[in-house]
Design a protein around this motif. Structure first.
Motif, PDB file in Angstrom:
ATOM      1  N   VAL A 217      -1.181  -8.511  -8.746  1.00 38.01           N
ATOM      2  CA  VAL A 217      -2.111  -7.381  -8.669  1.00 38.01           C
ATOM      3  C   VAL A 217      -1.408  -6.084  -9.051  1.00 38.01           C
ATOM      4  N   SER A 218      -2.140  -4.982  -9.040  1.00 37.50           N
ATOM      5  CA  SER A 218      -1.573  -3.693  -9.445  1.00 37.50           C
ATOM      6  C   SER A 218      -0.662  -3.124  -8.359  1.00 37.50           C
ATOM      7  N   PRO A 219       0.260  -2.238  -8.736  1.00 36.97           N
ATOM      8  CA  PRO A 219       1.120  -1.585  -7.746  1.00 36.97           C
ATOM      9  C   PRO A 219       0.334  -0.848  -6.667  1.00 36.97           C
ATOM     10  N   ALA A 220      -0.799  -0.262  -7.040  1.00 36.39           N
ATOM     11  CA  ALA A 220      -1.597   0.488  -6.069  1.00 36.39           C
ATOM     12  C   ALA A 220      -2.023  -0.380  -4.895  1.00 36.39           C
ATOM     13  N   GLU A 221      -2.207  -1.673  -5.146  1.00 36.38           N
ATOM     14  CA  GLU A 221      -2.717  -2.571  -4.111  1.00 36.38           C
ATOM     15  C   GLU A 221      -1.639  -3.137  -3.199  1.00 36.38           C
ATOM     16  N   VAL A 222      -0.375  -2.819  -3.510  1.00 36.90           N
ATOM     17  CA  VAL A 222       0.728  -3.289  -2.647  1.00 36.90           C
ATOM     18  C   VAL A 222       1.644  -2.151  -2.219  1.00 36.90           C
ATOM     19  N   THR A 223       1.337  -0.928  -2.621  1.00 35.27           N
ATOM     20  CA  THR A 223       2.227   0.208  -2.347  1.00 35.27           C
ATOM     21  C   THR A 223       2.572   0.345  -0.873  1.00 35.27           C
ATOM     22  N   ALA A 224       1.570   0.311  -0.010  1.00 33.81           N
ATOM     23  CA  ALA A 224       1.807   0.516   1.425  1.00 33.81           C
ATOM     24  C   ALA A 224       2.754  -0.545   1.980  1.00 33.81           C
ATOM     25  N   GLN A 225       2.560  -1.802   1.577  1.00 30.01           N
ATOM     26  CA  GLN A 225       3.391  -2.893   2.097  1.00 30.01           C
ATOM     27  C   GLN A 225       4.813  -2.846   1.526  1.00 30.01           C
ATOM     28  N   VAL A 226       4.937  -2.401   0.275  1.00 31.28           N
ATOM     29  CA  VAL A 226       6.268  -2.257  -0.318  1.00 31.28           C
ATOM     30  C   VAL A 226       7.023  -1.135   0.389  1.00 31.28           C
ATOM     31  N   GLN A 227       6.334  -0.025   0.606  1.00 31.96           N
ATOM     32  CA  GLN A 227       6.968   1.103   1.284  1.00 31.96           C
ATOM     33  C   GLN A 227       7.335   0.778   2.724  1.00 31.96           C
ATOM     34  N   ALA A 228       6.580  -0.139   3.334  1.00 30.22           N
ATOM     35  CA  ALA A 228       6.857  -0.548   4.717  1.00 30.22           C
ATOM     36  C   ALA A 228       7.959  -1.604   4.792  1.00 30.22           C
ATOM     37  N   THR A 294      -5.779  14.934 -10.475  1.00 29.02           N
ATOM     38  CA  THR A 294      -4.548  14.136 -10.398  1.00 29.02           C
ATOM     39  C   THR A 294      -4.131  13.886  -8.955  1.00 29.02           C
ATOM     40  N   ASP A 295      -4.416  14.825  -8.064  1.00 26.19           N
ATOM     41  CA  ASP A 295      -4.078  14.636  -6.648  1.00 26.19           C
ATOM     42  C   ASP A 295      -4.873  13.484  -6.038  1.00 26.19           C
ATOM     43  N   VAL A 296      -6.167  13.392  -6.397  1.00 24.78           N
ATOM     44  CA  VAL A 296      -6.996  12.302  -5.866  1.00 24.78           C
ATOM     45  C   VAL A 296      -6.430  10.957  -6.293  1.00 24.78           C
ATOM     46  N   LEU A 297      -6.113  10.823  -7.580  1.00 22.10           N
ATOM     47  CA  LEU A 297      -5.581   9.557  -8.072  1.00 22.10           C
ATOM     48  C   LEU A 297      -4.203   9.266  -7.490  1.00 22.10           C
ATOM     49  N   ASP A 298      -3.391  10.310  -7.368  1.00 18.64           N
ATOM     50  CA  ASP A 298      -2.048  10.117  -6.813  1.00 18.64           C
ATOM     51  C   ASP A 298      -2.119   9.637  -5.368  1.00 18.64           C
ATOM     52  N   ASN A 299      -3.052  10.178  -4.599  1.00 17.80           N
ATOM     53  CA  ASN A 299      -3.203   9.769  -3.199  1.00 17.80           C
ATOM     54  C   ASN A 299      -3.641   8.317  -3.075  1.00 17.80           C
ATOM     55  N   MET A 300      -4.290   7.792  -4.124  1.00 18.05           N
ATOM     56  CA  MET A 300      -4.730   6.402  -4.122  1.00 18.05           C
ATOM     57  C   MET A 300      -3.756   5.505  -4.885  1.00 18.05           C
ATOM     58  N   ASN A 301      -2.627   6.105  -5.308  1.00 17.51           N
ATOM     59  CA  ASN A 301      -1.610   5.383  -6.085  1.00 17.51           C
ATOM     60  C   ASN A 301      -2.168   4.837  -7.392  1.00 17.51           C
ATOM     61  N   LEU A 302      -3.102   5.577  -7.974  1.00 22.91           N
ATOM     62  CA  LEU A 302      -3.675   5.215  -9.265  1.00 22.91           C
ATOM     63  C   LEU A 302      -3.040   6.080 -10.349  1.00 22.91           C
TER      64      LEU A 302
END
Length: 334
Positions: A217-228, A294-302
């Motif tokens: 899947v995309s990085p956006a969908e695993v960002t939280a778990q990778v950071q954790a 850009t802030d909206v997309l950045d906050n969603m890791n898009l």
């Protein structure tokens, strides 16, 4: 008529009104008096932006952020309308058949290229005229933090030597992340056991629970778990490294010529005039440079990824060719 007596009887304001009225036919024309529509005529009324997915998702968020920022660069507002159903087919179908005047725009996604191949939509990419791409996110290979592979090379070598033992989760059979993993197989000779889920989030949950070995899947969908520290990303299927994951290599760096992922952009019916496309394209460029967007997309890791109409069209054609082959190889072509 005694014009001298008539004029002497008018007040100053009435006289001015009478004189202006004599030339009102020319003054009223927004295109300079010849009555022909010009580039400055568009848009003269609000624009409808079709989102082919439900409110609250990533595509909807991109659309609403775009509509908000577009208020700064367009003289008319953009209203977001969600047209759901058929995995995006209903909304995109309506958009392809809309009157080609620029007042009904569609936020198309990569499924514009895959749904027709799967026999799930009557339209094709040729029914649209691309305007601009707003966002793009690559596929990524992600595994559990305690997995035995620390590099993409180790992961692929194992999958080659142990065909089918690596269970790789995706967001559904024939969906973009399934096609991404299949493309990786074809490029490398690795053999995966593809496990479909009803969306990317369930696939990630299964990975966390140890039910599968990887997801594509995309990085956006695993960002939280990778950071954790629960998951680790081994490689991204992109042309360049991602700013938020600068330590994660692209597959191209490792000798695998593969760039594949999802995207979102604006498109209009194929017969829409070029001057209308030009207005929307310029607005899209300015919006993707707007910090609020850009802030909206950045906050969603898009990822923000602007491409003009020509570059967007080329990317769509490239994806269509790749997915046509992949869908056929999977036996899913209808």
């Amino acid at each position: 008529m005694n014009w001298k007596r008539f004029l002497s009887g008018l007040t100053a304001s009435a006289l001015i009104a009478a004189l202006v009225g004599c030339g009102s036919n020319n003054a009223a024309s927004p295109s300079g008096g010849n009555g022909s529509p010009g580039e400055g005529d568009y848009p003269k009324k609000p624009i409808e932006l079709i989102v082919p997915y439900a409110a609250g998702g990533g595509t909807d968020a991109v659309a609403r952020a775009f509509a908000d920022s577009a208020k700064k660069v367009l003289p008319q507002p953009i209203g977001v309308v969600n047209k759901t159903g058929g995995g995006g087919a209903v909304g995109m179908s309506e958009g392809s058949k809309a009157k080609p005047d620029g007042y009904k725009v569609t936020l198309v996604t990569v499924e514009m290229t895959t749904l027709p191949l799967l026999g799930l939509a009557a339209f094709t990419p040729d029914d649209f005229k691309p305007v601009a791409r707003l966002n793009a996110d690559p596929a990524a290979i992600t595994v559990r933090a305690d997995a035995p592979w620390n590099t993409i090379e180790e992961f692929l070598d194992y999958a080659k030597q142990n065909p089918g033992k690596v269970r790789i989760g995706n967001s559904g059979t024939g969906a973009i992340w399934h096609l991404a993993a299949t493309a990786l197989e074809q490029k490398t000779g690795a053999k995966f056991n593809h496990i479909p889920y009803d969306g990317a989030n369930p696939a990630v949950t299964a990975l966390l629970g140890g039910h599968i070995e990887a997801v594509s899947v995309s990085p956006a969908e695993v960002t939280a778990q990778v950071q954790a520290g629960k998951l680790k990303m081994l490689g991204v299927m992109a042309d360049e490294r991602l700013p938020k994951f600068a330590n994660v290599p692209t597959l191209k760096e490792k000798g695998v010529d593969l760039s594949i992922g999802t995207w979102r952009g604006l498109a209009v019916p194929k017969d829409t005039p070029d001057n209308v496309v030009a207005v929307l394209k310029e607005a899209a460029k300015k919006v993707t440079e707007d910090k609020a967007f850009t802030d909206v997309l950045d906050n969603m890791n898009l990822g923000v990824s602007y491409a003009d109409d020509a570059a967007f069209k080329e990317a769509i054609q490239r994806d269509s060719e790749l997915f046509t082959k992949l869908v056929a190889d999977l036996g899913l072509k209808k």
